[in-house]
Write a protein that holds these residues in place. Sequence first.
Motif, PDB file in Angstrom:
ATOM      1  N   GLY A  70       0.835  -1.191   0.000  1.00 30.81           N
ATOM      2  CA  GLY A  70       0.000   0.000   0.000  1.00 30.81           C
ATOM      3  C   GLY A  70       0.869   1.240   0.000  1.00 30.81           C
ATOM      4  O   GLY A  70       2.090   1.154  -0.099  1.00 30.81           O
ATOM      5  N   ASP A  71       0.248   2.408   0.118  1.00 32.41           N
ATOM      6  CA  ASP A  71       0.961   3.675   0.111  1.00 32.41           C
ATOM      7  C   ASP A  71       1.561   3.926   1.486  1.00 32.41           C
ATOM      8  O   ASP A  71       0.837   4.197   2.448  1.00 32.41           O
ATOM      9  N   LYS A  72       2.894   3.875   1.583  1.00 32.57           N
ATOM     10  CA  LYS A  72       3.553   4.030   2.877  1.00 32.57           C
ATOM     11  C   LYS A  72       3.383   5.431   3.456  1.00 32.57           C
ATOM     12  O   LYS A  72       3.578   5.643   4.660  1.00 32.57           O
ATOM     13  N   ASN A  73       3.031   6.425   2.615  1.00 31.55           N
ATOM     14  CA  ASN A  73       2.804   7.782   3.100  1.00 31.55           C
ATOM     15  C   ASN A  73       1.352   8.028   3.511  1.00 31.55           C
ATOM     16  O   ASN A  73       1.019   9.104   3.992  1.00 31.55           O
ATOM     17  N   SER A  74       0.493   7.012   3.317  1.00 30.63           N
ATOM     18  CA  SER A  74      -0.908   7.130   3.721  1.00 30.63           C
ATOM     19  C   SER A  74      -1.031   6.818   5.208  1.00 30.63           C
ATOM     20  O   SER A  74      -0.647   5.737   5.660  1.00 30.63           O
ATOM     21  N   LEU A  75      -1.587   7.745   5.962  1.00 31.49           N
ATOM     22  CA  LEU A  75      -1.728   7.565   7.403  1.00 31.49           C
ATOM     23  C   LEU A  75      -2.647   6.392   7.723  1.00 31.49           C
ATOM     24  O   LEU A  75      -2.387   5.612   8.645  1.00 31.49           O
ATOM     25  N   VAL A  76      -3.719   6.234   6.949  1.00 31.32           N
ATOM     26  CA  VAL A  76      -4.672   5.144   7.191  1.00 31.32           C
ATOM     27  C   VAL A  76      -4.012   3.789   6.942  1.00 31.32           C
ATOM     28  O   VAL A  76      -4.100   2.878   7.770  1.00 31.32           O
ATOM     29  N   PHE A  77      -3.347   3.659   5.791  1.00 29.23           N
ATOM     30  CA  PHE A  77      -2.681   2.391   5.482  1.00 29.23           C
ATOM     31  C   PHE A  77      -1.607   2.079   6.510  1.00 29.23           C
ATOM     32  O   PHE A  77      -1.513   0.947   6.996  1.00 29.23           O
ATOM     33  N   ARG A  78      -0.798   3.064   6.840  1.00 32.95           N
ATOM     34  CA  ARG A  78       0.303   2.814   7.778  1.00 32.95           C
ATOM     35  C   ARG A  78      -0.240   2.406   9.159  1.00 32.95           C
ATOM     36  O   ARG A  78       0.286   1.500   9.792  1.00 32.95           O
ATOM     37  N   SER A  79      -1.294   3.061   9.619  1.00 33.05           N
ATOM     38  CA  SER A  79      -1.881   2.721  10.924  1.00 33.05           C
ATOM     39  C   SER A  79      -2.407   1.290  10.921  1.00 33.05           C
ATOM     40  O   SER A  79      -2.161   0.531  11.867  1.00 33.05           O
ATOM     41  N   PHE A  80      -3.127   0.925   9.856  1.00 28.03           N
ATOM     42  CA  PHE A  80      -3.675  -0.428   9.755  1.00 28.03           C
ATOM     43  C   PHE A  80      -2.551  -1.457   9.712  1.00 28.03           C
ATOM     44  O   PHE A  80      -2.612  -2.496  10.379  1.00 28.03           O
ATOM     45  N   ARG A  81      -1.514  -1.168   8.943  1.00 25.71           N
ATOM     46  CA  ARG A  81      -0.386  -2.093   8.820  1.00 25.71           C
ATOM     47  C   ARG A  81       0.307  -2.299  10.163  1.00 25.71           C
ATOM     48  O   ARG A  81       0.672  -3.427  10.537  1.00 25.71           O
ATOM     49  N   LEU A  82       0.502  -1.212  10.928  1.00 21.13           N
ATOM     50  CA  LEU A  82       1.219  -1.323  12.199  1.00 21.13           C
ATOM     51  C   LEU A  82       0.416  -2.083  13.249  1.00 21.13           C
ATOM     52  O   LEU A  82       0.988  -2.808  14.066  1.00 21.13           O
ATOM     53  N   VAL A  83      -0.899  -1.912  13.239  1.00 18.51           N
ATOM     54  CA  VAL A  83      -1.743  -2.673  14.166  1.00 18.51           C
ATOM     55  C   VAL A  83      -1.680  -4.159  13.823  1.00 18.51           C
ATOM     56  O   VAL A  83      -1.512  -5.022  14.702  1.00 18.51           O
ATOM     57  N   PHE A  84      -1.814  -4.470  12.534  1.00 20.57           N
ATOM     58  CA  PHE A  84      -1.735  -5.866  12.093  1.00 20.57           C
ATOM     59  C   PHE A  84      -0.380  -6.476  12.437  1.00 20.57           C
ATOM     60  O   PHE A  84      -0.298  -7.601  12.954  1.00 20.57           O
ATOM     61  N   LEU A  85       0.686  -5.734  12.161  1.00 17.22           N
ATOM     62  CA  LEU A  85       2.037  -6.234  12.444  1.00 17.22           C
ATOM     63  C   LEU A  85       2.248  -6.441  13.938  1.00 17.22           C
ATOM     64  O   LEU A  85       2.841  -7.445  14.364  1.00 17.22           O
ATOM     65  N   SER A  86       1.746  -5.531  14.756  1.00 15.55           N
ATOM     66  CA  SER A  86       1.900  -5.637  16.208  1.00 15.55           C
ATOM     67  C   SER A  86       1.247  -6.897  16.757  1.00 15.55           C
ATOM     68  O   SER A  86       1.846  -7.620  17.565  1.00 15.55           O
ATOM     69  N   PHE A  87       0.013  -7.163  16.325  1.00 16.03           N
ATOM     70  CA  PHE A  87      -0.674  -8.377  16.795  1.00 16.03           C
ATOM     71  C   PHE A  87       0.024  -9.632  16.279  1.00 16.03           C
ATOM     72  O   PHE A  87       0.134 -10.628  17.019  1.00 16.03           O
ATOM     73  N   SER A  88       0.523  -9.593  15.055  1.00 20.67           N
ATOM     74  CA  SER A  88       1.224 -10.755  14.494  1.00 20.67           C
ATOM     75  C   SER A  88       2.491 -11.056  15.287  1.00 20.67           C
ATOM     76  O   SER A  88       2.782 -12.217  15.605  1.00 20.67           O
ATOM     77  N   ILE A  89       3.253 -10.017  15.611  1.00 22.44           N
ATOM     78  CA  ILE A  89       4.479 -10.202  16.401  1.00 22.44           C
ATOM     79  C   ILE A  89       4.134 -10.714  17.796  1.00 22.44           C
ATOM     80  O   ILE A  89       4.781 -11.621  18.332  1.00 22.44           O
ATOM     81  N   PHE A  90       3.106 -10.137  18.393  1.00 22.37           N
ATOM     82  CA  PHE A  90       2.697 -10.546  19.746  1.00 22.37           C
ATOM     83  C   PHE A  90       2.363 -12.037  19.801  1.00 22.37           C
ATOM     84  O   PHE A  90       2.853 -12.765  20.674  1.00 22.37           O
ATOM     85  N   PHE A  91       1.528 -12.504  18.879  1.00 20.41           N
ATOM     86  CA  PHE A  91       1.122 -13.916  18.910  1.00 20.41           C
ATOM     87  C   PHE A  91       2.296 -14.841  18.591  1.00 20.41           C
ATOM     88  O   PHE A  91       2.396 -15.940  19.153  1.00 20.41           O
ATOM     89  N   TYR A  92       3.203 -14.388  17.731  1.00 21.16           N
ATOM     90  CA  TYR A  92       4.390 -15.204  17.435  1.00 21.16           C
ATOM     91  C   TYR A  92       5.254 -15.340  18.689  1.00 21.16           C
ATOM     92  O   TYR A  92       5.724 -16.443  19.021  1.00 21.16           O
ATOM     93  N   LEU A  93       5.465 -14.236  19.386  1.00 18.31           N
ATOM     94  CA  LEU A  93       6.280 -14.282  20.603  1.00 18.31           C
ATOM     95  C   LEU A  93       5.579 -15.061  21.722  1.00 18.31           C
ATOM     96  O   LEU A  93       6.214 -15.782  22.490  1.00 18.31           O
ATOM     97  N   LEU A  94       4.268 -14.896  21.819  1.00 17.48           N
ATOM     98  CA  LEU A  94       3.499 -15.630  22.828  1.00 17.48           C
ATOM     99  C   LEU A  94       3.680 -17.135  22.640  1.00 17.48           C
ATOM    100  O   LEU A  94       3.808 -17.892  23.607  1.00 17.48           O
ATOM    101  N   LYS A  95       3.725 -17.567  21.405  1.00 21.18           N
ATOM    102  CA  LYS A  95       3.875 -18.982  21.096  1.00 21.18           C
ATOM    103  C   LYS A  95       5.307 -19.467  21.266  1.00 21.18           C
ATOM    104  O   LYS A  95       5.544 -20.588  21.737  1.00 21.18           O
ATOM    105  N   ASN A  96       6.292 -18.632  20.934  1.00 20.67           N
ATOM    106  CA  ASN A  96       7.667 -19.106  20.815  1.00 20.67           C
ATOM    107  C   ASN A  96       8.608 -18.688  21.943  1.00 20.67           C
ATOM    108  O   ASN A  96       9.626 -19.355  22.164  1.00 20.67           O
TER     109      ASN A  96
END
Length: 401
Positions: A70-96
Amino acid sequence: MDNLWIATELFYPEQTSTSFILTKIANRLSEKYSVKVICGQPVYDKKEEKMSAFTLNSEVSVHKIKGFSGDKNSLVFRSFRLVFLSFSIFFYLLKNMKKEEKLLIVTNPAPLILLISILKVLKKIELVILVHDVFPENTVPAGILKSNSLLYKFIKKIFAKAYSKADKLIVLGRDMQSVLEEKIRRYTDTSKICIIENWGDVRGIYPIPKEEALNSTSLPTDKIIFQYAGNIGRVQGLIELLKVIKSVDNEKLIFYFVGDGAVKKEMLDYVKFHQMKNVYFDEAYSREDQLFVLNRADVAFVSLAQGMFGLGVPSKTYNILASGKPLLYLGEENSEIDLLIKEKNVGYSFRNDQINEMIHFFNHFDEKAITDLEHKKNNARKLAENHYSEEIILNKFYNII
């Protein structure tokens, strides 16, 4: 060897400052830990380029979370991406992650700070937070949130509590230290904040003749060049800087902006509308090009918008010093860069509201000022070598983590 986990939005082979710094830290800490990195897919640099100064140790294990484009300069896209990435990292660490292992996170992505504070309770891990940006305070000068809104006050409160859960908080400067101390005081009495500055690449970046650096450009060689090189974003106060430059009447000077970002188009439109002949632009540059880009300047801008006190310390500062270039800082008084300039005589410093003083400075930049530049250039290079080299700073991380 004990495990050390590192969680970050950006990592090798990205060439952004956060990625570069985290990769170097991971390499150094792999000498005493088994380092495991969890991060996002490349966003800015999608092709892996061979760079002699930027490699990843084979001992460092990396897991990249699959994302979406997506557009890295778009505030909406960047916010959505960071929330998704944060939860993905959290669950990976929770498991491993295993109980009582050590985790280093950086403040990108910001939502991860909240999730990791939960992980700390669940697994009793040892948590170290490297604070590059103070969230959500940095959203106010960026114009994203208003400081008097209920949403901002709520987010600020829950993030303060999350920061306080860390066993160590590593900050980039004295101003950031005071902001974090105030932020977590309500929730903890433990003093756990330490300062580790960013570093300059004193081996790969060094002074070279300005004429040599200008060879591949169309810039005039007989002018004093004030240069901004880096992210042209919302918190750098660059539109305000252009308004100052519009009033400058000194034919000896030109102003050169190198990079890309969210406000570049607005800057281009402003310069075109006002027919400003003393302003030049160039595209974003790779880390490999820094030696020549930084040496095109006589003076290098480092700027932060009004309200950014203690919320960030521009990492570009230290490579500018390595290139032997004086700084011209625009930002809050008593911030880390302001103090550095005043204590070490490596440049000039103005508050954002000192518009008339800045115009006077530029209009009276004459032969006497040029002589003073040489003294400041020598101070800048010596400071980088003696206090902000990669070896000196990485040794601090090795000893603290």
